[in-house]
Design a protein around this motif. Structure first.
Motif, mmCIF file in Angstrom:
data_model
loop_
_atom_site.group_PDB
_atom_site.id
_atom_site.type_symbol
_atom_site.label_atom_id
_atom_site.label_comp_id
_atom_site.label_asym_id
_atom_site.label_seq_id
_atom_site.Cartn_x
_atom_site.Cartn_y
_atom_site.Cartn_z
ATOM 1 N N ARG A 18 -18.031 9.856 -12.537
ATOM 2 C CA ARG A 18 -16.876 10.480 -11.886
ATOM 3 C C ARG A 18 -16.486 9.720 -10.620
ATOM 4 O O ARG A 18 -15.317 9.400 -10.406
ATOM 5 N N LEU A 19 -17.479 9.379 -9.781
ATOM 6 C CA LEU A 19 -17.195 8.674 -8.529
ATOM 7 C C LEU A 19 -16.762 7.229 -8.772
ATOM 8 O O LEU A 19 -15.863 6.721 -8.094
ATOM 9 N N ASP A 20 -17.380 6.558 -9.746
ATOM 10 C CA ASP A 20 -16.960 5.188 -10.081
ATOM 11 C C ASP A 20 -15.515 5.173 -10.555
ATOM 12 O O ASP A 20 -14.724 4.324 -10.130
ATOM 13 N N LEU A 21 -15.164 6.096 -11.439
ATOM 14 C CA LEU A 21 -13.790 6.137 -11.950
ATOM 15 C C LEU A 21 -12.804 6.508 -10.843
ATOM 16 O O LEU A 21 -11.692 5.968 -10.792
ATOM 17 N N HIS A 22 -13.204 7.402 -9.955
ATOM 18 C CA HIS A 22 -12.336 7.743 -8.816
ATOM 19 C C HIS A 22 -12.072 6.495 -7.972
ATOM 20 O O HIS A 22 -10.934 6.218 -7.588
ATOM 21 N N PHE A 23 -13.132 5.733 -7.717
ATOM 22 C CA PHE A 23 -12.975 4.491 -6.943
ATOM 23 C C PHE A 23 -12.031 3.528 -7.661
ATOM 24 O O PHE A 23 -11.097 2.989 -7.069
ATOM 25 N N ILE A 24 -12.285 3.293 -8.954
ATOM 26 C CA ILE A 24 -11.497 2.323 -9.722
ATOM 27 C C ILE A 24 -10.026 2.718 -9.745
ATOM 28 O O ILE A 24 -9.145 1.872 -9.566
ATOM 29 N N ARG A 25 -9.757 3.983 -9.945
ATOM 30 C CA ARG A 25 -8.373 4.453 -10.099
ATOM 31 C C ARG A 25 -7.623 4.617 -8.778
ATOM 32 O O ARG A 25 -6.398 4.635 -8.768
ATOM 33 N N ASN A 26 -8.364 4.767 -7.672
ATOM 34 C CA ASN A 26 -7.712 5.064 -6.390
ATOM 35 C C ASN A 26 -8.033 4.059 -5.299
ATOM 36 O O ASN A 26 -7.800 4.326 -4.125
ATOM 37 N N ARG A 27 -8.582 2.902 -5.657
ATOM 38 C CA ARG A 27 -9.018 1.952 -4.628
ATOM 39 C C ARG A 27 -7.837 1.490 -3.785
ATOM 40 O O ARG A 27 -6.721 1.322 -4.274
ATOM 41 N N SER A 28 -8.166 1.294 -2.534
ATOM 42 C CA SER A 28 -7.177 0.839 -1.561
ATOM 43 C C SER A 28 -7.934 0.157 -0.437
ATOM 44 O O SER A 28 -9.163 0.269 -0.336
#
Length: 164
Positions: free
Chosen positions: A132-142
């Motif tokens: 969940r956290l990896d996908l959140h990072f990948i999808r929302n990285r800035s």
């Protein structure tokens, strides 16, 4: 030093370097003859244990607590194989078992030395939390997210808090 086989960017093989801090048995002089021991463990660790009996020395515990065992991975960053901030590299089995339909997203970014789950739950995430956290990072990285994770990583490493 040891090198663990992991999946790198776009599914390539990555021999991830780490300082050796764990031994199944007492180290002896024959073990030190090679600079790097290659470990091809397809399963990967299921979960870290707080009192792992393989961590046999105070210096090894200190290195693990302050993540100094990860220091050789800066070489991978310099070579362009890893990023400072991104999801941690996994074994092929872990990617297939836990990332399932999201494998493509996970493998589309270079693996990193530190990521969102390290500063969120550090050493105790379940694989579901980690995905969940990896996908959140990948999808929302800035840029802002990179900076927040980098600063939080420095604070975590310095304090040794939440490390096993």
């Amino acid at each position: 030093m040891i090198a663990h086989r992991r999946v790198g960017w776009k599914g390539s093989a990555l021999w991830m370097l780490k300082l050796r801090t764990m031994w199944d048995e007492e180290p002896h002089s024959g073990r030190w003859a090679s600079w790097v021991e290659f470990i091809d463990d397809e399963e990967g660790p299921e979960r870290k244990e707080f009192t792992d009996p393989r961590v046999r020395h105070g210096l090894a515990r200190f290195c693990r607590r302050h993540s100094l065992d990860e220091f050789p991975q800066l070489w991978h960053v310099i070579r362009g194989e890893m990023a400072l901030i991104a999801p941690r590299p996994l074994t092929r089995q872990e990617v297939q078992s836990y990332y399932g339909q999201f494998q493509g997203e996970f493998l589309a970014v270079k693996p990193g030395i530190a990521g969102l789950w390290q500063v969120s739950v550090r050493s105790r995430p379940t694989y579901e939390e980690r995905v969940r956290l990896d996908l959140h990072f990948i999808r929302n990285r800035s840029f802002g997210m990179y900076c927040r994770i980098l600063l939080a990583t420095v604070a975590e490493v310095w304090s040794g808090a939440n490390a096993w």
